[in-house]
Design a protein around this motif. Structure first.
Motif, short mmCIF file in Angstrom:
data_model
loop_
_atom_site.label_atom_id
_atom_site.label_comp_id
_atom_site.label_asym_id
_atom_site.label_seq_id
_atom_site.Cartn_x
_atom_site.Cartn_y
_atom_site.Cartn_z
N GLN A 18 3.56 25.13 31.40
CA GLN A 18 2.69 26.00 32.20
C GLN A 18 2.01 27.06 31.34
N ASP A 19 0.90 27.58 31.85
CA ASP A 19 0.18 28.68 31.21
C ASP A 19 1.09 29.90 31.21
N ILE A 20 1.14 30.62 30.10
CA ILE A 20 2.04 31.77 30.01
C ILE A 20 1.32 33.10 30.26
N ASP A 21 0.04 33.06 30.51
CA ASP A 21 -0.76 34.26 30.82
C ASP A 21 -0.55 35.38 29.80
N GLY A 22 -0.35 35.01 28.55
CA GLY A 22 -0.24 36.00 27.48
C GLY A 22 1.06 36.78 27.45
N GLN A 23 2.06 36.34 28.20
CA GLN A 23 3.34 37.05 28.24
C GLN A 23 4.34 36.42 27.27
N ALA A 24 5.19 37.26 26.73
CA ALA A 24 6.27 36.79 25.87
C ALA A 24 7.39 36.23 26.73
N ALA A 25 8.27 35.50 26.09
CA ALA A 25 9.45 34.99 26.80
C ALA A 25 10.51 36.07 26.81
N PRO A 26 11.39 36.12 27.79
CA PRO A 26 11.37 35.30 28.99
C PRO A 26 10.36 35.86 30.00
N MET A 119 9.32 37.06 43.12
CA MET A 119 9.77 36.66 41.79
C MET A 119 9.84 35.14 41.78
N PHE A 120 9.10 34.54 40.85
CA PHE A 120 9.02 33.08 40.79
C PHE A 120 9.20 32.64 39.35
N LEU A 121 9.90 31.53 39.15
CA LEU A 121 10.09 31.00 37.81
C LEU A 121 8.84 30.32 37.28
N THR A 122 8.01 29.80 38.19
CA THR A 122 6.81 29.10 37.74
C THR A 122 5.57 29.69 38.38
N LYS A 123 4.49 29.59 37.64
CA LYS A 123 3.20 30.08 38.13
C LYS A 123 2.76 29.27 39.35
N THR A 143 -1.50 35.62 41.00
CA THR A 143 -0.25 35.54 40.26
C THR A 143 -0.29 36.58 39.15
N TYR A 144 0.87 37.12 38.85
CA TYR A 144 0.96 38.16 37.83
C TYR A 144 2.19 37.88 36.98
N ALA A 145 1.96 37.54 35.71
CA ALA A 145 3.07 37.21 34.81
C ALA A 145 3.72 38.48 34.28
#
Length: 175
Positions: A18-26, A119-123, A143-145
């Motif tokens: 999935q697209d990570i929207d520029g966010q680091a993990a986790p 709170m969702f695990l996937t976009k 959606t907001y990562a």
């Protein structure tokens, strides 16, 4: 058990692709939206009018248009309203004179918010939630990562979900 493992395999693939929207993990997704909040006069993007007589608040421009279209007020009074144009001080004085003497102007600005209890695990799941629950959000909901910063258990769990070798279970079951 097979269905649970299949679910985890599919979730793993989705998390990895999935697209990570520029966010680091986790990372996880929430619902972002906008709302109007009271602001200082110099920061106002719009005004609302509060009418204490009926304990209601309305966006000023919309309220004035509604009065012009649906009013039972006299033609002279409505003509006076027409002459006001975009002067907020004159508009509130007109409202106080003809509608509610206690009326107040409220300066407002639009701010970005993160909707609570989302709170969702996937976009994709967050997008689906917004679509299915759009009656709870504005038309600008999205959606907001977010990154689960300094959350070692969340980080470990998501790392396991993303990297677990499912073939290792199949090997163990064959022994």
């Amino acid at each position: 058990m097979y269905q649970d493992i299949q679910f985890l395999k599919e979730l793993q693939n989705e998390l990895k692709t999935q697209d990570i929207d520029g966010q680091a993990a986790p990372r996880f997704w929430t619902v972002g939206d906008y709302e109007w909040v009271e602001a200082r006069e110099e920061n106002a993007e719009r005004y609302s009018v509060y009418l204490p007589y009926i304990a209601e608040s309305y966006v000023l421009d919309d309220y004035l248009e509604e009065i012009k279209e649906d009013s039972e007020l006299s033609k002279e009074v409505l003509t006076e309203l027409q002459d006001i144009e975009d002067d907020y001080d004159d508009a509130i004085e007109w409202i106080r004179k003809y509608i509610d003497e206690g009326a107040e102007l409220i300066p407002e600005k639009k701010v970005h918010i993160i909707q609570p209890d989302t709170m969702f695990l996937t976009k994709a799941e967050a997008k689906s939630h917004i679509t299915l629950n759009k009656h709870h959000y504005s038309s600008e909901a999205h959606t907001y990562a977010m990154t689960a910063w300094r959350a070692p258990k969340v980080e470990r769990l998501l790392n396991i979900l993303e990297t677990f070798e499912w073939k290792s279970i199949e090997t163990l079951n064959k022994r």
